[in-house]
Design an enzyme around this catalytic site. Structure first.
Site, PDB file in Angstrom:
ATOM      1  CB  THR A  11      -0.925   0.004   1.246  1.00 58.59           C
ATOM      2  OG1 THR A  11      -1.662  -1.213   1.241  1.00 58.59           O
ATOM      3  CG2 THR A  11      -1.870   1.182   1.242  1.00 58.59           C
ATOM      4  CB  VAL A  12       3.192   2.760   2.498  1.00 56.58           C
ATOM      5  CG1 VAL A  12       3.968   4.071   2.601  1.00 56.58           C
ATOM      6  CG2 VAL A  12       2.128   2.684   3.586  1.00 56.58           C
ATOM      7  CE  LYS A 100       2.537   1.439  11.445  1.00 56.29           C
ATOM      8  NZ  LYS A 100       1.224   1.841  11.089  1.00 56.29           N
ATOM      9  CB  VAL A 127       4.075   9.526  14.323  1.00 57.93           C
ATOM     10  CG1 VAL A 127       2.995   9.973  15.314  1.00 57.93           C
ATOM     11  CG2 VAL A 127       5.098   8.660  15.026  1.00 57.93           C
ATOM     12  N   GLY A 129       0.482   9.358   9.837  1.00 57.36           N
ATOM     13  CA  GLY A 129       0.330   9.259   8.370  1.00 57.36           C
ATOM     14  C   GLY A 129       0.922  10.466   7.672  1.00 57.36           C
ATOM     15  CB  ILE A 131      -0.076  14.782  10.510  1.00 57.99           C
ATOM     16  CG1 ILE A 131      -1.497  14.269  10.385  1.00 57.99           C
ATOM     17  CG2 ILE A 131      -0.025  16.093  11.272  1.00 57.99           C
ATOM     18  CD1 ILE A 131      -2.164  14.035  11.735  1.00 57.99           C
ATOM     19  N   GLY A 182      -7.330   0.349   3.115  1.00 58.74           N
ATOM     20  CA  GLY A 182      -5.871   0.358   3.286  1.00 58.74           C
ATOM     21  C   GLY A 182      -5.422   1.103   4.537  1.00 58.74           C
ATOM     22  CD  GLU A 185      -0.393  -1.221  11.020  1.00 56.44           C
ATOM     23  OE1 GLU A 185       0.679  -1.767  10.765  1.00 56.44           O
ATOM     24  OE2 GLU A 185      -0.675  -0.085  10.600  1.00 56.44           O
ATOM     25  CE  LYS A 200       0.835   5.088  13.680  1.00 53.03           C
ATOM     26  NZ  LYS A 200      -0.547   4.964  13.197  1.00 53.03           N
TER      27      LYS A 200
HETATM   28  N1  HSE Z   1      -2.906   1.168  10.789  1.00 59.33           N
HETATM   29  C1  HSE Z   1      -2.395   2.486  10.928  1.00 59.33           C
HETATM   30  C2  HSE Z   1      -3.545   3.404  11.327  1.00 59.33           C
HETATM   31  C3  HSE Z   1      -1.755   2.925   9.655  1.00 59.33           C
HETATM   32  O1  HSE Z   1      -4.704   2.991  11.164  1.00 59.33           O
HETATM   33  O2  HSE Z   1      -3.320   4.499  11.804  1.00 59.33           O
HETATM   34  C4  HSE Z   1      -1.009   4.234   9.745  1.00 59.33           C
HETATM   35  O3  HSE Z   1       0.091   4.146  10.606  1.00 59.33           O
END
Ligand code: HSE
Length: 400
Positions: A11-12, A100, A127, A129, A131, A182, A185, A200
């Site tokens: 995904t990332v 993370k 941490v 996403g 931001i 997406g 985890e 985080k």
């Molecule tokens: N699973 C994480 C969340 C992904 O929902 O925040 C982003 O770190």
């Protein structure tokens, strides 16, 4: 031209490739040089993918290629990400990561290795996403003594809680939606049990005090015990329920925890809904500041990884300062922390609850067979003793 590699085309990782392709002009201009993706490492084949010709399966190709200056590690997990990252940094290749878990466990060690080899280990995407929060803590709030961080740091659980509140949605179904989008985890237990938010806040807390806050020492509760009835009570009180991650320094004691809290409409995090995250930082000169945006999802997270690529490109051969010492911080047990608690007991326990908790504010809500109230401020230890004596249905902490 700066050659880079992406490790992990999930995904990332695929988001990183998309961001670099779509915003090529902007990114190249801001980097001062053109960025080119030379390799994409993944175990899988991607037939028909426009970048299929860049996919390789052998990490040695990347680590032994002297042209590679920056790696985006978007594999997640500790193995083999730790070994690959360490080897890259030891060869002077900068690594930008969204991982993370790896940052929380090996952050100070990897930063030290990077700096010893005149390269950088950057983790903006680890941490919140998309931001910007790591960079503000490292480079912007440098005149501050930061004494408190409170945030909504997990997009999946915020999405679930928001849907439960607004649509009365079923926990399992909303979790499935979050997975499809997406956000979640691979093992969504990490989201719903609070482990992801715990890692985080360990990272943010470490940057806050410049030493290492071990995630294993942080008291962590997830959202699996929150029910639709809790939201009925929360509404009756003009509040909502959020999974908060916080760390506070008070009179030399350092507290950190992750748990669901009730917060009122006047709280800055009240309006943070769906996949959005927000982090409130308190500094001794600035007072409160808040950082808000999409906390999970392909493109927001990828955007943060690529912002680190630009930073690394601007600092080839130079170290970007980051104060995160490997010395562990001793956290104070949360038993000593004081607050008010929202409590639900069976109706037949009303008089016993009133006797044990003494002064309480009763909460009226359309739930049958229960007595609900808010306690006076007391320590977690006192509360747990009283709750055990009465035998309660549930409790949620109140964040003032
Ligand atoms: N699973 C994480 C969340 C992904 O929902 O925040 C982003 O770190």
């Amino acid at each position: 031209m700066i050659q880079i590699a992406v490790m992990g085309y999930g995904t990332v990782g695929s988001g990183v490739v998309e961001v670099i392709e779509k915003n090529k002009e902007e990114i190249n201009k801001k980097s001062g040089e053109d960025i080119n993706i030379k390799y994409i490492l993944d175990l899988r084949e991607f037939p028909g993918d426009p970048y299929a010709d860049k996919v390789v399966h052998d990490v040695e190709l990347i680590l032994n290629d002297p042209e590679i200056k920056i790696i985006c590690e978007t594999m997640g997990g500790l193995k083999p990400a730790y070994d690959f990252t360490k080897r890259a940094l030891m060869s002077g290749i900068s690594v930008c990561t969204s991982n993370k878990e790896l940052v929380a466990v090996h952050g100070p060690e990897l930063i030290e290795i990077a700096h010893a080899n005149k390269c950088n280990y950057l983790f903006e995407a680890s941490v919140g996403g998309g931001i910007p929060i790591i960079r503000p803590l490292n480079y912007s709030l440098t005149a501050e003594k930061i004494d408190g961080i409170t945030g909504i740091l997990n997009g999946t659980t915020n999405y679930i809680l928001s849907k439960m509140e607004k649509e009365g949605a079923d926990f399992g179904e909303v979790l499935k939606e979050a997975q499809e989008k997406g956000y979640a985890e691979r093992n969504p237990e990490a989201d719903v049990e609070g482990y992801d938010a715990c890692r985080k806040i360990a990272i943010l807390s470490s940057l806050m005090c410049g030493k290492n806050v071990k995630y294993q020492d942080i008291y962590t509760e997830g959202i699996t015990k929150i029910t639709p009835a809790d939201f009925v009570y929360a509404h009756a009180m003009g509040k909502t329920i959020k999974l908060l991650a916080q760390s506070k320094e008070k009179e030399g004691c350092f507290y950190a925890m992750v748990a669901p809290f009730m917060i009122s409409k006047s709280h800055p995090l009240y309006m943070v809904n769906d996949v959005f995250n927000a982090v409130c930082v308190h500094g001794n000169m600035l007072g409160d500041s808040m950082y808000y945006g999409r906390g999970a999802g392909k493109l927001p997270t990828a955007s943060a990884v690529v912002s680190d690529v630009v930073d690394c490109a601007r600092h080839i051969g130079k170290v970007i300062m980051c104060f995160w010492d490997s010395q562990d911080v001793a956290l104070t047990n949360i038993d000593q922390a004081s607050r008010r608690f929202f409590v639900r007991v069976a109706l037949e326990k009303e008089s016993q609850a009133l006797q044990v908790f003494e002064s309480v504010s009763v909460i009226e809500a359309p739930i049958e067979g229960e007595f609900a109230f808010v306690t006076d401020e007391m320590t977690e230890k006192e509360f747990n003793e009283k709750a055990e004596e009465v035998g309660i249905i549930g409790r949620i902490r109140i964040e003032e």
